[in-house]
Scaffold this motif. Structure first.
Motif, mmCIF file in Angstrom:
data_model
loop_
_atom_site.group_PDB
_atom_site.id
_atom_site.type_symbol
_atom_site.label_atom_id
_atom_site.label_comp_id
_atom_site.label_asym_id
_atom_site.label_seq_id
_atom_site.Cartn_x
_atom_site.Cartn_y
_atom_site.Cartn_z
ATOM 1 N N UNK A 113 -5.848 -16.238 -83.007
ATOM 2 C CA UNK A 113 -4.626 -17.021 -83.151
ATOM 3 C C UNK A 113 -3.839 -16.851 -81.867
ATOM 4 N N UNK A 114 -2.660 -17.419 -81.806
ATOM 5 C CA UNK A 114 -1.892 -17.424 -80.559
ATOM 6 C C UNK A 114 -0.453 -17.009 -80.834
ATOM 7 N N UNK A 115 0.102 -16.225 -79.903
ATOM 8 C CA UNK A 115 1.499 -15.791 -79.983
ATOM 9 C C UNK A 115 2.191 -16.187 -78.679
ATOM 10 N N UNK A 116 3.353 -16.834 -78.815
ATOM 11 C CA UNK A 116 4.096 -17.291 -77.634
ATOM 12 C C UNK A 116 4.638 -16.106 -76.840
ATOM 13 N N UNK A 117 4.557 -16.225 -75.535
ATOM 14 C CA UNK A 117 5.150 -15.256 -74.618
ATOM 15 C C UNK A 117 6.551 -15.724 -74.239
ATOM 16 N N UNK A 118 7.432 -14.783 -73.918
ATOM 17 C CA UNK A 118 8.773 -15.110 -73.414
ATOM 18 C C UNK A 118 9.432 -16.218 -74.228
ATOM 19 N N UNK A 119 9.395 -16.063 -75.540
ATOM 20 C CA UNK A 119 9.909 -17.078 -76.455
ATOM 21 C C UNK A 119 11.438 -17.078 -76.470
ATOM 22 N N UNK A 120 12.002 -18.260 -76.250
ATOM 23 C CA UNK A 120 13.438 -18.467 -76.434
ATOM 24 C C UNK A 120 13.570 -19.327 -77.688
#
Length: 184
Positions: A113-120
């Motif tokens: 799966x995928x996890x967002x980096x530097x999420x605002x």
């Protein structure tokens, strides 16, 4: 992962919708519905840059004890892995692929799966949320989870989204193929 020809992918955002995922990943087949424990669904933009495709925040997950995220496990050909990574902007650094364990009624599965980096954090557009909800309904995610999705506040964007027109065309083609098969 599975064997060397396929892998399992846990989708929780717009890729819940078959027609969305299959636009660029034709091998994707529903494997099952599953639950990711101790995570919660969030919406945002990589480094605060709004998505040109969706005009609002897009889905990600973050660790959160006691919460859960429902999604679909897709079995996909390894030949679609590069395309899926591209869709998730892995090379740009927007998302990181991770392997997480999800639970089905019968078993635990390790899935990509995928996890967002530097999420605002940012609310999704109504159109993006609609695609997520259509996918949740299409795959029979639990009714209470679908209800929770319905309560998510959007950014109320009303402009055009080429992606929605593309999805409508894909859904029409799929319906026509299904009708053609049932007439045969």
């Amino acid at each position: 992962m599975e064997n060397h020809l396929t892998f399992l992918y846990f989708a929780y955002g717009s890729n819940l919708l078959k027609e969305r995922l299959q636009l660029k990943n034709p091998s994707a087949k529903v494997h099952c519905v599953a639950r990711l424990k101790d995570y919660r669904l969030m919406f945002g933009n990589y480094e605060g840059l709004a998505s040109d495709r969706w005009h609002g925040g897009v889905a990600t997950i973050e660790h959160s004890l006691g919460d859960e995220v429902w999604g679909v496990v897709w079995r996909m050909s390894m030949s679609d892995l590069e395309s899926l990574d591209g869709q998730e902007n892995v090379t740009l650094g927007a998302y990181t692929p991770v392997e997480l364990s999800v639970k089905t009624k019968e078993q635990e599965l390790n899935c990509r799966t995928y996890i967002m980096n530097s999420c605002v954090y940012a609310p999704p557009s109504p159109q993006y949320l609609k695609v997520v909800m259509m996918g949740a309904e299409q795959n029979g995610l639990p009714k209470d989870y679908q209800e929770k999705l319905r309560t998510i506040k959007t950014n109320m964007y009303e402009g055009p989204l080429p992606m929605m027109a593309e999805l409508e065309r894909a859904r029409r083609r799929a319906k026509e193929r299904a009708n053609h098969r049932s007439d045969a």
